[in-house]
Motif scaffolding. Structure first.
Motif, mmCIF file in Angstrom:
data_model
loop_
_atom_site.group_PDB
_atom_site.id
_atom_site.type_symbol
_atom_site.label_atom_id
_atom_site.label_comp_id
_atom_site.label_asym_id
_atom_site.label_seq_id
_atom_site.Cartn_x
_atom_site.Cartn_y
_atom_site.Cartn_z
ATOM 1 N N ALA A 1 -34.348 -22.880 115.530
ATOM 2 C CA ALA A 1 -34.391 -23.880 116.455
ATOM 3 C C ALA A 1 -33.302 -24.706 116.812
ATOM 4 O O ALA A 1 -32.842 -24.989 117.947
ATOM 5 N N LYS A 2 -32.301 -24.929 115.763
ATOM 6 C CA LYS A 2 -31.144 -25.905 115.874
ATOM 7 C C LYS A 2 -29.873 -25.185 116.064
ATOM 8 O O LYS A 2 -29.557 -24.118 115.433
ATOM 9 N N ALA A 3 -29.553 -25.499 117.314
ATOM 10 C CA ALA A 3 -28.219 -24.873 117.821
ATOM 11 C C ALA A 3 -26.995 -25.892 117.993
ATOM 12 O O ALA A 3 -26.225 -25.986 118.743
ATOM 13 N N ILE A 4 -27.076 -26.849 116.990
ATOM 14 C CA ILE A 4 -25.841 -27.663 116.768
ATOM 15 C C ILE A 4 -25.375 -27.601 115.532
ATOM 16 O O ILE A 4 -26.142 -27.539 114.483
ATOM 17 N N HIS A 5 -24.132 -27.719 115.390
ATOM 18 C CA HIS A 5 -23.411 -27.369 114.028
ATOM 19 C C HIS A 5 -22.240 -28.276 113.650
ATOM 20 O O HIS A 5 -21.094 -28.081 114.328
ATOM 21 N N TYR B 1 -26.453 -10.925 122.633
ATOM 22 C CA TYR B 1 -26.890 -11.974 121.890
ATOM 23 C C TYR B 1 -26.137 -12.625 120.956
ATOM 24 O O TYR B 1 -24.823 -11.858 120.507
ATOM 25 N N ILE B 2 -26.328 -14.045 120.681
ATOM 26 C CA ILE B 2 -25.410 -14.589 119.266
ATOM 27 C C ILE B 2 -26.464 -15.272 118.574
ATOM 28 O O ILE B 2 -27.013 -16.380 118.686
ATOM 29 N N PRO B 3 -26.819 -14.390 117.458
ATOM 30 C CA PRO B 3 -27.868 -14.741 116.609
ATOM 31 C C PRO B 3 -27.796 -15.741 115.404
ATOM 32 O O PRO B 3 -28.505 -16.384 114.824
ATOM 33 N N ARG B 4 -26.283 -15.937 115.206
ATOM 34 C CA ARG B 4 -25.782 -16.770 114.271
ATOM 35 C C ARG B 4 -24.423 -17.667 114.712
ATOM 36 O O ARG B 4 -23.669 -16.882 115.102
ATOM 37 N N VAL B 5 -24.533 -18.816 114.360
ATOM 38 C CA VAL B 5 -23.064 -19.668 114.418
ATOM 39 C C VAL B 5 -22.972 -20.233 112.899
ATOM 40 O O VAL B 5 -23.895 -20.849 112.493
ATOM 41 N N GLN B 6 -21.698 -20.209 112.671
ATOM 42 C CA GLN B 6 -21.659 -21.053 111.268
ATOM 43 C C GLN B 6 -20.070 -21.240 110.817
ATOM 44 O O GLN B 6 -19.116 -20.288 111.348
ATOM 45 N N TRP B 7 -19.819 -22.234 110.571
ATOM 46 C CA TRP B 7 -18.564 -22.744 109.935
ATOM 47 C C TRP B 7 -18.090 -22.268 108.769
ATOM 48 O O TRP B 7 -18.789 -21.924 107.859
ATOM 49 N N THR B 8 -16.691 -21.945 108.701
ATOM 50 C CA THR B 8 -16.142 -21.506 107.340
ATOM 51 C C THR B 8 -15.886 -22.995 106.736
ATOM 52 O O THR B 8 -16.390 -23.972 106.957
#
Length: 737
Positions: free
Chosen positions: A190-194, A271-278
């Motif tokens: 649900a969260k799409a802020i990182h 689709y963009i199913p995942r976002v993650q910082w290194t």
């Protein structure tokens, strides 16, 4: 003497009977008498020696080794707040609290959030005007980001200054920082802020769902007119949201547009199913997939340099499951990834610079959860000993050592590790024993038990729970399937008993596992007390047995699964203690879909079926889930039509109970309405129960008790045990000596 012996036998018989209490539906669904203990709001603290729990409206600190209560970090009663959940800032100086939480969909909710400063004891509301969503402290603890009215805001905790990051949010049009319905349901977030690791950037997703078609369901609340709930729900082959990735710079308040995927036929990526910082503060990754979800790219964005490149690509002749097992090593030169590319899900080590990879785990078994990396060791859960079990392992990242079990006992084990990996909390259960929670040291030795569930274990003995037995058999097609069975107490093997089979059966799922199965298992024990045999079989398409076993239902959801459940019913019906004419099946959601297929396509095998909240044609379900396994209706019309229960309504012979919640936002009431219409048009009699305002879970107040009362009575009436035949009494000769 003769009278004394008769009296003794009567007393003995009565005592044996009294030792086993009858389970009631009220025990299960009203008083929840068999609900086990659990740890609410558990968090390790960074010192590696303490943990916190949420209890009695307090965040309480405990010593790991002794279990002694050492501090109350937050007291909600003193703050005049009811604490629903809490998270720490990175340095643990602040605690983010949520209160008055209100569920929206499966994983989303809105609340009032507050930041509690442990040093000053000050409580700061994040946004006092109205409930908001997804409040997240930045790593420095200086600010908090949140979503309200589909827009992203950032609040400075030092002076209360507010920065509005986006301004175009609008209901059923633009969502900033939160997932749309179908992403939330099928990509599981649900969260799409990182926040970046140093707090210098806030990355977020924007969902433009303007072109997504709307679905409306009706709620009834004793008013003159009902309430209509309308939301965006993309069905098979229809328009999905256009999704874009952005990064907002805290210094300068500038937004960088990084990536957009849309519905255009010219755009391969959808689709963009995942976002993650290194581990670096200026390097962001995103996974993107095509609409068929059988191609994936992992992209790296260097925000300071303003460029992007591809870290890895994957493709499959079936589909690829999105996952969260991406871990970057300190130093920024390597990362860990899990993949099914060998035929089983395993751990790989990738080089960021050249993309070279090394397989770290291997074998005909599956890594089922990746816990983390510490000091050159990886920690993970695996189904190594059996698909029905789970163990916790540690292994060197670069050595050739075999995985070493930290928790390898029979059953299902899962772990939560401290930041230092000196300790972990082990949750363990078997199908016959409820969950225990134990503090373990880094070598896998028990330190102290937090939860033993002895009260529940004692109650199970008092109520005469029957041991669940595992079995397997080979179908005519040649596949070995796993199952479990519950037999009635003191079962007469010469007497035939009715059977209730339970099924879910969806892609990658498992019902036949050696772990505590929860409330349904208590109901099964109750039915066993009343003379039923309970049986559960995992069909083809289920998990932990490799990619080919899981994905062979591709493009034909329902076909192989139904064949296997019918084969299981025939296998059971051939046993001397089973009445082959009284076999029933029960399923919910995908299991409801399966129960319909079984009573229709297996009409000569199944005498009764209970189908709750079923999919009845995949063309009415959502785009991401269905197209992952079936592609679109236009591409696979035959696969859809041949595997829809709607088209087999004319075959109904047995008794069918069809149940659905009218407020189901997931599997819409439309599915059951269309199924009912097909049965009516084929002049087939059936029972139906509908639940106004209830969602896919069908709960609230006495709702579950009401439903399970109906299902129990239906089974007893339609396929219940026959009265035992009274044999001619023979005289009992008892000596007077």
């Amino acid at each position: 003497m003769r009278h004394f012996v008769l009296f003794f036998l009567l007393v003995l018989s009565g005592s044996a009977f009294a030792q086993t209490k009858a389970i009631s539906l009220e025990d299960i669904w009203q008083t929840y008498s068999f609900y086990g203990q659990s740890v609410s709001g558990f968090n390790f603290l960074q010192d590696g020696r303490s943990f916190t729990r949420l209890e009695n409206n307090q965040v309480v600190q405990y010593d790991l080794k002794t279990g002694n209560r050492t501090d109350v970090l937050v007291d909600g009663s003193e703050l005049e707040q009811e604490i629903d959940n809490y998270t720490f800032s990175s340095d643990e100086s602040k605690i983010l609290l949520s209160s008055e939480s209100e569920q929206l969909f499966r994983r989303s909710s809105q609340s009032f959030f507050y930041v509690y400063d442990r040093k000053t004891k000050a409580l700061t509301p994040v946004f006092a005007e109205k409930k908001h969503r997804l409040a997240t402290l930045d790593p420095t603890g200086q600010r908090v980001a949140f979503v309200v009215d589909n827009n992203i805001w950032i609040k400075e905790l030092s002076d209360g200054k507010m920065t509005q990051v986006t301004t175009d949010g609008a209901t059923n049009k633009i969502i900033n920082g939160a997932a749309d319905w179908v992403y939330e349901e099928e990509f599981s977030f649900a969260k799409a802020i990182h926040w970046s690791p140093d707090g210098s950037y806030l990355a977020y997703l924007k969902f433009d769902e303007t072109e997504v078609k709307e679905f409306t369901y009706t709620d009834f609340h004793n008013d003159m007119y009902p309430e209509y709930n309308t939301f965006k729900y993309p069905k098979v082959g229809e328009e999905n949201s256009t999704v874009s990735l952005h990064a907002f710079a805290i210094d300068g308040h500038k937004t960088m547009d990084l990536l957009t995927v849309n519905n255009s036929p010219e755009d391969k990526w959808h689709y963009i199913p995942r976002v993650q910082w290194t581990t670096a503060g200026d390097q962001l990754t995103a996974q993107r997939m095509n609409r068929h979800q059988n191609e994936l790219e992992l992209l790296l964005f260097d925000l300071d340099k303003g460029n992007q490149r591809t870290l890895l690509t994957e493709s499959s002749k079936y589909y690829i499951d999105a996952h969260d097992n991406l871990t970057f090593l300190e130093g920024g030169k390597q990362f860990i990834w899990t993949s099914e590319q060998s035929g089983f899900n395993h751990v790989y080590l990738y080089d960021i610079k050249d993309g070279n990879k090394q397989q770290i785990t291997s074998g005909d078994w599956e890594v089922t959860n990746f816990y983390g990396l510490h000091d050159g060791q990886i920690y993970f859960q695996a189904a190594k000993e059996s698909p029905m079990r789970r163990e916790v392992y540690v292994k060197s990242l670069k050595g050739r050592d075999l995985p070493r079990p930290l928790a390898g006992q029979p059953g299902v084990s899962s772990a939560q590790f401290s930041d230092t990996y000196d300790y972990f909390v082990l949750s363990h259960s078997t199908i016959n024993s409820p969950t225990t929670v134990t503090v373990m040291d880094g070598k896998g030795q028990p330190v102290r038990q937090i939860i033993d569930n002895m009260e529940l274990k004692t109650k199970m003995k008092t109520y005469g729970f029957q041991n669940v037995e595992f079995f397997d058999f080979k179908t005519e097609e040649g596949t070995t399937l796993n199952g479990y069975m519950i037999k009635p107490a003191n079962m007469d093997p010469k007497r035939e008993h009715p059977v209730l089979m339970h099924v879910y059966g969806g892609p990658g799922s498992q019902q036949v596992m050696d772990n505590w199965r929860g409330q349904n298992m208590i109901w099964f024990q109750m039915l066993a007390q009343r003379g039923f045999v309970i049986a559960v079989v995992d069909n083809r398409g289920t998990g932990a047995r490799g990619e080919e076993m899981k994905k062979q239902t591709y493009l034909t959801l329902g076909k192989q699964e139904t064949e296997d459940q019918i084969a299981a019913a025939k296998y059971l019906g051939a046993k001397d203690f089973i009445d082959a004419d009284r076999i029933g099946i029960f399923g919910w959601s995908y299991g409801g879909f399966m129960a319909l297929h079984c009573i229709l396509q297996g009409s000569d095998v199944f005498a009764a079926a209970i189908s709750v909240a079923p999919v009845t044609n995949w063309k009415w379900y959502d785009s991401i889930y269905t197209e992952r396994y079936m592609r679109t209706y236009a591409e696979n019309k035959d696969g859809y039509d041949k595997n829809s229960p709607i088209h087999y309504a004319d075959r109904l012979k047995g008794d069918l109970l069809l149940v659905h919640g009218m407020g189901d936002d997931n599997v819409h009431f439309q599915h059951t309405a269309e199924m009912a219409n097909a049965l009516i048009m084929n002049n087939k009699q059936f029972d139906t129960y509908f639940y106004p305002n209830r969602n896919h879970g069908i709960y609230g107040g006495p709702t579950r008790l009401h439903l399970y009362t109906k299902m129990t009575n239906f089974l007893l009436e339609k396929i219940g045990p026959k009265a035992p035949v009274k044999e001619k009494s023979l005289p009992v000769i008892i000596s007077d000596n």
